[in-house]
Design a protein around this motif. Structure first.
Motif, PDB file in Angstrom:
ATOM      1  N   ARG A   6       0.854  -1.190   0.000  1.00 44.63           N
ATOM      2  CA  ARG A   6       0.000   0.000   0.000  1.00 44.63           C
ATOM      3  C   ARG A   6       0.884   1.231   0.000  1.00 44.63           C
ATOM      4  N   ASP A   7       0.457   2.257  -0.702  1.00 40.84           N
ATOM      5  CA  ASP A   7       1.349   3.425  -0.830  1.00 40.84           C
ATOM      6  C   ASP A   7       1.669   4.060   0.520  1.00 40.84           C
ATOM      7  N   ASP A   8       0.718   3.987   1.471  1.00 40.42           N
ATOM      8  CA  ASP A   8       0.948   4.588   2.796  1.00 40.42           C
ATOM      9  C   ASP A   8       2.111   3.912   3.530  1.00 40.42           C
TER      10      ASP A   8
HETATM   11 MG    MG Z   1      -2.982   4.868   0.476  1.00 41.40          MG
END
Ligand code: MG
Ligand code: ATP
Length: 297
Positions: A55-57
């Motif tokens: 996930r980008d986070d």
């Molecule tokens: Mg995200």
């Protein structure tokens, strides 16, 4: 940080707006991958570079803890992490990648009477980017309340949870669909290549540099075309003026034809028929526009 690991690890969004574009860029930079069965890991077959799909986070955290040396992530996500934890060693933004462009912007309901930044004082602003919003409000000298939401920020004003929002915008369609209008941009974002603050090993740094150069070449070659033509030597100045060239064209003499030249020029984009016809009118002939597969400056 595993400075002894022999292979570079690069974290990329698993699915979402940046996922395909990020992998596409790595492929254009020459990397060939084999996917693991669970599709969470791509093994680099022709270079010692593997991809972790996440996930980008999670990407800023993976860089900070040193589990990955590199990551492709929106500047908005990277900066939020950096501002939220100013004491942590910061990941560096190595290169902007030219996709995933958007802006973090403050928007207000269509019907709102707010017209200036100062009007935000004392209001509630909903956002998933509290650190960046807080920094911006401080810089503007505006005291507003930040309401942190992790999703569906754009409906906060309708739910009565906030008077304004601070969210990512690209086309503005989502804002319009929620009867919101943009007031001001807080920051401009796009996908960036970021590096872990814990990479010091000389061999790893050299590998990173090599990959950056490949990525840079893939980016600068994007959309580039090679124009080839022949023309009377006297037409050269007029032809050169018309070229949308990246740099000065190469001009070659032709055996046994002293009055003619052959020209090759790198252009930033495809030439359309109109441009080719204009060149022909100046005396050019044998015109050809070719795709450029790879470039190394
Ligand atoms: Mg995200
Ligand atoms: P994940 O499941 O990986 O957490 P996500 O839902 O948080 O995904 P996406 O919506 O896929 O993230 O957006 C990823 C990045 O794409 C954003 O952080 C931002 O940098 C960029 N982006 C470009 N245009 C927009 C936009 N209009 N809205 C949101 N993000 C955008």
């Amino acid at each position: 940080m595993n400075d002894n690991r022999e292979r570079l690890r690069i974290a990329v969004q698993k699915s979402g707006r940046l996922a395909e574009l990020s992998l596409g860029l790595l492929r254009r930079a020459g990397l060939v991958f084999r996917a693991s069965r669970d599709r969470l890991f791509l093994y680099g077959e022709n270079l010692p570079v593997d991809v972790l799909l996440v996930r980008d986070d999670d990407i800023p955290g993976l860089l900070l803890e040193g589990s990955c040396e590199l990551g492709i992530v929106g500047r908005n996500v990277l900066d939020e992490q950096r501002l939220a934890d100013p004491n942590a060693s910061a990941s560096a933004e190595l290169q902007a990648l030219g996709f995933g462009a958007c802006r973090l912007a403050i928007a207000i309901p269509d019907a709102s009477t707010i017209t200036t930044i100062a009007d935000l004082a004392g209001l509630r602003i909903a956002t998933s980017y509290p650190a960046q919003l807080a920094g911006w409000l401080r810089a503007q000298g505006v005291d507003a309340e930040i309401v942190v939401l992790n999703g569906s920020v754009e409906i906060a004003p309708r739910l009565g949870k906030a008077d304004a929002i601070c969210d990512l915008v690209s086309s503005g369609a989502t804002l319009a669909a929620n009867q919101l209008r943009e007031l001001v941009t807080v920051m401009q974002s796009e996908a960036v290549l970021a590096s872990s603050p814990h990479t010091h090993n000389a061999a790893t740094m050299a590998q990173i540099e090599r990959l950056c150069m490949r990525i840079g070449s893939a980016l600068s070659g994007e959309g580039v075309r090679l124009l080839l033509l022949q023309a009377p030597r006297t037409a050269l100045p007029a032809i050169t003026r018309l070229l949308p060239a990246r740099e000065l064209p190469s001009v070659l003499s032709l055996d046994g034809r002293p009055d003619d030249i052959a020209l090759q020029a790198l252009c930033n984009h495809a030439l359309d028929w109109q441009q080719l016809e204009d060149l022909k009118r100046l005396g050019a002939h044998s015109l050809m526009v070719l795709n450029v597969e790879r470039m190394l400056a």
